[in-house]
Scaffold this motif. Structure first.
Motif, mmCIF file in Angstrom:
data_model
loop_
_atom_site.group_PDB
_atom_site.id
_atom_site.type_symbol
_atom_site.label_atom_id
_atom_site.label_comp_id
_atom_site.label_asym_id
_atom_site.label_seq_id
_atom_site.Cartn_x
_atom_site.Cartn_y
_atom_site.Cartn_z
ATOM 1 N N LEU A 161 -13.422 7.545 1.601
ATOM 2 C CA LEU A 161 -12.207 7.027 0.976
ATOM 3 C C LEU A 161 -11.159 8.133 0.817
ATOM 4 O O LEU A 161 -9.986 7.953 1.169
ATOM 5 N N ALA A 217 -9.994 9.416 4.335
ATOM 6 C CA ALA A 217 -9.016 8.502 4.936
ATOM 7 C C ALA A 217 -7.647 8.698 4.308
ATOM 8 O O ALA A 217 -6.622 8.699 5.009
ATOM 9 N N LEU A 218 -7.605 8.888 3.000
ATOM 10 C CA LEU A 218 -6.321 9.073 2.317
ATOM 11 C C LEU A 218 -5.646 10.372 2.754
ATOM 12 O O LEU A 218 -4.420 10.418 2.935
ATOM 13 N N ASP A 236 -5.398 -1.385 -0.952
ATOM 14 C CA ASP A 236 -6.281 -0.546 -1.784
ATOM 15 C C ASP A 236 -7.185 -1.447 -2.624
ATOM 16 O O ASP A 236 -6.840 -1.822 -3.738
ATOM 17 N N THR A 282 -8.293 3.633 -4.915
ATOM 18 C CA THR A 282 -8.565 5.020 -4.534
ATOM 19 C C THR A 282 -7.311 5.835 -4.207
ATOM 20 O O THR A 282 -7.416 7.027 -3.948
ATOM 21 N N ILE A 312 -4.009 0.161 6.767
ATOM 22 C CA ILE A 312 -5.260 0.688 6.233
ATOM 23 C C ILE A 312 -5.837 -0.323 5.248
ATOM 24 O O ILE A 312 -5.134 -0.772 4.333
ATOM 25 N N SER A 357 -8.552 -0.072 2.730
ATOM 26 C CA SER A 357 -9.466 0.886 2.102
ATOM 27 C C SER A 357 -10.365 0.190 1.082
ATOM 28 O O SER A 357 -9.885 -0.522 0.204
ATOM 29 N N VAL A 388 -11.771 0.981 5.994
ATOM 30 C CA VAL A 388 -12.549 2.081 5.412
ATOM 31 C C VAL A 388 -13.599 1.485 4.477
ATOM 32 O O VAL A 388 -13.252 0.839 3.484
#
Length: 217
Positions: free
Chosen positions: A37, A40-41, A58, A62, A118, A120, A160
């Motif tokens: 996590l 990826a950010l 999100d 995260t 994304i 996540s 993710v």
């Protein structure tokens, strides 16, 4: 044989891959430990610094502005410049996730001129014990079908998903046996699977391999 890389090099390999794939689109899964996590950010922050607008779902809460600011300062960019290019929507329930992906995300991508989405913590809401397994699976299939369609239309969709924990751990999604197949079903659907365990970054699909180490990295 797994090659252990310094964290900086792991991140640079991930960023280069996402940057390359964003030109052609596709559905990509990043999985592994809970650290995926944050990794990826950081990768997202680096892409933002290059001028990308990114739509970010999100589901695991995260997004850390301080982490993005850290990357911005390292790249000599104003943090607010990166944050202005990151378009975040948070989901707390499976039905919020369903509505966001099926009704609003395509419009958001057009509005912001973004070619990167994304998702996540995508499975996080689906592992809610208060949601009946049949309902979780219904929403999963519907949401994945929409993500697949966006990817086929040219968007890079990065999903993710940390592997659920077998036992209760703070902040971790807990494994539910009636949902054990969710991650496998996702793996079967995506174009590429990247796994990150410790300092080992591997491309598991389409063909298992380890990322090459760039000489100038």
């Amino acid at each position: 044989m797994h090659r252990v890389l310094p964290p900086r090099l792991v991140l640079s390999q991930l960023i280069r891959s996402l940057d390359r794939w964003s030109a052609q689109g596709g559905l990509v899964l990043l999985s592994g430990s809970e650290a995926v996590l944050a990794s990826a950010l950081r990768a997202v922050a680096s892409l933002l610094a290059k001028g990308e607008h990114i739509v970010f779902i999100d589901s695991a809460n995260t997004v850390n502005p301080f982490l993005i600011a850290e990357v911005a300062m390292r790249m000599n960019k104003p943090p607010e410049e990166l944050l202005d290019r990151l378009h975040i929507s948070r989901t707390c329930t499976v039905h919020q996730l369903e509505a966001l992906i099926t009704e609003r995300i395509a419009s958001a991508l057009r509005t912001y001129g973004s070619r990167i989405l994304i998702a996540s913590g995508f499975l996080h809401n689906l592992y809610d014990e208060d949601v009946a397994p049949r309902e979780a699976w219904r929403i999963f299939r519907k949401a994945v079908a929409h993500l697949r369609a966006l990817a086929d239309a040219g968007t890079l969709v990065l999903v993710v998903c940390p592997v659920p924990a077998v036992r209760g751990e703070p902040g971790r999604t807990i494994r539910l046996r009636d949902r054990d197949g969710l991650l496998d079903a996702l793996i079967a659907t995506v174009d590429r699977v990247i796994t990150l365990e410790g300092s080992t970054l591997s491309l598991e699909k389409p063909a298992p391999t380890h990322f090459p180490v760039a000489k100038n990295a």
